[in-house]
Motif scaffolding. Sequence first.
Motif, PDB file in Angstrom:
ATOM      1  N   VAL A 111       0.843  -1.197   0.000  1.00 16.76           N
ATOM      2  CA  VAL A 111       0.000   0.000   0.000  1.00 16.76           C
ATOM      3  C   VAL A 111       0.880   1.249   0.000  1.00 16.76           C
ATOM      4  O   VAL A 111       0.590   2.237  -0.678  1.00 16.76           O
ATOM      5  N   ALA A 112       1.976   1.198   0.741  1.00 20.72           N
ATOM      6  CA  ALA A 112       2.911   2.331   0.746  1.00 20.72           C
ATOM      7  C   ALA A 112       3.439   2.567  -0.667  1.00 20.72           C
ATOM      8  O   ALA A 112       3.608   3.710  -1.096  1.00 20.72           O
ATOM      9  N   GLY A 113       3.672   1.470  -1.390  1.00 20.29           N
ATOM     10  CA  GLY A 113       4.114   1.587  -2.776  1.00 20.29           C
ATOM     11  C   GLY A 113       3.086   2.344  -3.617  1.00 20.29           C
ATOM     12  O   GLY A 113       3.438   3.166  -4.455  1.00 20.29           O
ATOM     13  N   TRP A 114       1.802   2.085  -3.372  1.00 20.44           N
ATOM     14  CA  TRP A 114       0.767   2.815  -4.117  1.00 20.44           C
ATOM     15  C   TRP A 114       0.871   4.321  -3.879  1.00 20.44           C
ATOM     16  O   TRP A 114       0.637   5.111  -4.778  1.00 20.44           O
ATOM     17  N   THR A 115       1.211   4.714  -2.650  1.00 20.99           N
ATOM     18  CA  THR A 115       1.308   6.162  -2.403  1.00 20.99           C
ATOM     19  C   THR A 115       2.426   6.765  -3.256  1.00 20.99           C
ATOM     20  O   THR A 115       2.285   7.870  -3.768  1.00 20.99           O
ATOM     21  N   ILE A 116       3.512   6.001  -3.419  1.00 15.47           N
ATOM     22  CA  ILE A 116       4.589   6.496  -4.283  1.00 15.47           C
ATOM     23  C   ILE A 116       4.106   6.537  -5.732  1.00 15.47           C
ATOM     24  O   ILE A 116       4.324   7.507  -6.455  1.00 15.47           O
ATOM     25  N   TRP A 143       3.941  -6.668 -11.272  1.00 16.40           N
ATOM     26  CA  TRP A 143       5.362  -6.308 -11.354  1.00 16.40           C
ATOM     27  C   TRP A 143       5.601  -4.916 -10.789  1.00 16.40           C
ATOM     28  O   TRP A 143       6.571  -4.673 -10.084  1.00 16.40           O
ATOM     29  N   LEU A 144       4.670  -4.021 -11.123  1.00 14.16           N
ATOM     30  CA  LEU A 144       4.801  -2.649 -10.626  1.00 14.16           C
ATOM     31  C   LEU A 144       4.671  -2.632  -9.095  1.00 14.16           C
ATOM     32  O   LEU A 144       5.499  -2.044  -8.385  1.00 14.16           O
ATOM     33  N   ASN A 145       3.624  -3.319  -8.606  1.00 12.36           N
ATOM     34  CA  ASN A 145       3.440  -3.399  -7.148  1.00 12.36           C
ATOM     35  C   ASN A 145       4.703  -3.909  -6.463  1.00 12.36           C
ATOM     36  O   ASN A 145       5.163  -3.358  -5.464  1.00 12.36           O
ATOM     37  N   VAL A 151      11.380  -1.014  -3.501  1.00 19.33           N
ATOM     38  CA  VAL A 151      12.032   0.281  -3.295  1.00 19.33           C
ATOM     39  C   VAL A 151      11.686   0.814  -1.898  1.00 19.33           C
ATOM     40  O   VAL A 151      12.560   1.255  -1.131  1.00 19.33           O
ATOM     41  N   PHE A 152      10.415   0.734  -1.562  1.00 20.15           N
ATOM     42  CA  PHE A 152       9.983   1.248  -0.260  1.00 20.15           C
ATOM     43  C   PHE A 152      10.651   0.479   0.885  1.00 20.15           C
ATOM     44  O   PHE A 152      11.107   1.047   1.871  1.00 20.15           O
ATOM     45  N   MET A 153      10.717  -0.841   0.705  1.00 20.27           N
ATOM     46  CA  MET A 153      11.337  -1.682   1.720  1.00 20.27           C
ATOM     47  C   MET A 153      12.821  -1.327   1.874  1.00 20.27           C
ATOM     48  O   MET A 153      13.351  -1.295   2.988  1.00 20.27           O
ATOM     49  N   ALA A 154      13.469  -1.036   0.757  1.00 20.92           N
ATOM     50  CA  ALA A 154      14.891  -0.681   0.809  1.00 20.92           C
ATOM     51  C   ALA A 154      15.085   0.595   1.640  1.00 20.92           C
ATOM     52  O   ALA A 154      16.004   0.685   2.454  1.00 20.92           O
ATOM     53  N   PHE A 155      14.205   1.557   1.449  1.00 22.60           N
ATOM     54  CA  PHE A 155      14.274   2.777   2.257  1.00 22.60           C
ATOM     55  C   PHE A 155      14.109   2.446   3.740  1.00 22.60           C
ATOM     56  O   PHE A 155      14.830   2.953   4.597  1.00 22.60           O
ATOM     57  N   THR A 156      13.117   1.600   4.040  1.00 22.64           N
ATOM     58  CA  THR A 156      12.842   1.263   5.435  1.00 22.64           C
ATOM     59  C   THR A 156      14.051   0.605   6.074  1.00 22.64           C
ATOM     60  O   THR A 156      14.482   0.990   7.166  1.00 22.64           O
ATOM     61  N   VAL A 157      14.621  -0.381   5.380  1.00 21.64           N
ATOM     62  CA  VAL A 157      15.805  -1.064   5.907  1.00 21.64           C
ATOM     63  C   VAL A 157      16.952  -0.066   6.058  1.00 21.64           C
ATOM     64  O   VAL A 157      17.640  -0.032   7.074  1.00 21.64           O
ATOM     65  N   GLY A 158      17.115   0.782   5.051  1.00 23.63           N
ATOM     66  CA  GLY A 158      18.189   1.770   5.084  1.00 23.63           C
ATOM     67  C   GLY A 158      18.115   2.646   6.327  1.00 23.63           C
ATOM     68  O   GLY A 158      19.130   2.905   6.982  1.00 23.63           O
ATOM     69  N   LEU A 323       3.817  13.288   1.209  1.00 24.75           N
ATOM     70  CA  LEU A 323       3.746  13.279   2.679  1.00 24.75           C
ATOM     71  C   LEU A 323       3.204  11.942   3.199  1.00 24.75           C
ATOM     72  O   LEU A 323       3.642  11.433   4.220  1.00 24.75           O
ATOM     73  N   LEU A 324       2.239  11.402   2.445  1.00 24.68           N
ATOM     74  CA  LEU A 324       1.688  10.115   2.864  1.00 24.68           C
ATOM     75  C   LEU A 324       2.763   9.022   2.797  1.00 24.68           C
ATOM     76  O   LEU A 324       2.830   8.160   3.676  1.00 24.68           O
ATOM     77  N   SER A 325       3.625   9.084   1.796  1.00 23.45           N
ATOM     78  CA  SER A 325       4.720   8.099   1.731  1.00 23.45           C
ATOM     79  C   SER A 325       5.642   8.257   2.934  1.00 23.45           C
ATOM     80  O   SER A 325       6.106   7.262   3.495  1.00 23.45           O
ATOM     81  N   ILE A 326       5.912   9.496   3.325  1.00 27.37           N
ATOM     82  CA  ILE A 326       6.796   9.708   4.475  1.00 27.37           C
ATOM     83  C   ILE A 326       6.124   9.196   5.753  1.00 27.37           C
ATOM     84  O   ILE A 326       6.752   8.536   6.590  1.00 27.37           O
TER      85      ILE A 326
END
Length: 453
Positions: A111-116, A143-145, A151-158, A323-326
């Motif tokens: 769902v976070a990916g959808w916000t991006i 594939w897009l999802n 990408v979102f997960m990579a940010f979170t781990v980072g 902002l929703l992604s953040i």
Amino acid sequence: MATTQSTSRGNWNSKLGFILAAAGSAVGLGNIWRYPTVMAENGGAAFLLIYALLVFIVGYPVMVAELSVGRKSERNPVGAFRALSNSKFFPIVGFWCVLCGIVILSYYVIVAGWTIGYFFEQIFHYSGWTEMAAWVANTDNGWLNAGVAIVFMAFTVGIILGGVSEGIERAVKYLMPLLIVILVVMIAYVLFQPGAIDGVRAYLLPDFSAINSDILLAAMGQAFFSLSLGMGALITYGSYLSKKENIPEVAGYVTLADIGIAFLAGLLIMPAIFMAQNQGVQVFGDDGSLIAGAALIFQVLPELFHNMGGVIGLVFGATFFFLLSIAALTSAISLLEVPTSYIIDEHKVRRKTAAILIGAIITVISVVIAFDTSLIGTLDFIFSDVGLPLGGFMLCLFLGYFWKMENAKLELGQGFASIDEHWFFPVWSVFIRFVCPILIGLILGRTLWALFF
Ligand code: TRP
């Protein structure tokens, strides 16, 4: 997390820092995606009423409980239950917490990916690239999802890898108020649109005949989800909390911020749903239930921004989804921190290895969900609506009958000098020993009964 030192487990930089981090955990997709969806599905105003009651009667006391168990034990949920009692059973509850964190995060990132995706959708739409806009807006594209979730997960781990507190504190301090401003301006805009007032009515005038046991469970699940309770996220965050802080006070701020933002989101989205319906979009089925499902908010909101038109529409639309992604990121961090700190504490793995390992496991589950987003509803029911209240129920029993209230009082007394004279403790202790577990037990029991018999 936070400023990790070699000897101690790191701490939040300041009281405000902790409140911001906990509020950052609480305020997320739960407020702006999950709450409006669940509320609209469950009859609007009646849901709001029950939800608000449960937030204060069950959510807030459980939040205080999680924070005190965390601060006392300075551990992840599994370790905390081990450290504070000899019981063989409660560490299993800790494992359940860790599992809930893993599964919830695996659909949360979708769902976070959808916000991006919708951030780019707004930009493409306003640039006239209609085909690109439609492509990124397609929530059924596996594939897009998967790609965006990774990408979102990579940010979170980072973020989990580095010093978290700086990043979270800054993001929440400046960006969250901006999110509130956008919500308020959008609400003002929406209220003047045709059909909107029906949405306001459906949101604020309760129809008591709509109250049933499904609403009760949905509202309780939502209260736990939105406040980040029931799986030890706040045990873990509390483990980094300084002894100087007054737990009931900080928990109060976090609860108010969370429910305030959810309330505003509902006030934006209910009218928007009714407007969409006014324009001929099929939103509700014949039985009055919502048919659009998990992606509904992501169909209704972008339309709203498109209708605003011009540069204003672009600025509002893109900023809102950014902002929703953040907000989603600061929540995802707290979900990932639970399994990560479990492996660090209990298996003596380095933070880096732990975060990457758990991140990889979660990513694999996410990719499966990416291709079948209808799984989100099922997983959300099991791990959020049932799983989180179950965790909260166990925590109340643990605190009230195993760790014992006197010990909780000693812990809460740190940072709360007047606890002996104050009404807070006696009231809270009745809630933790009786009111919360009985209420949760009844609502959960009722649901499980209906499910199996
Ligand atoms: N509360 C967050 C939201 O509203 C989601 C979340 C973060 C969460 N940490 C949690 C939910 C722990 C349950 C448990 O978006």
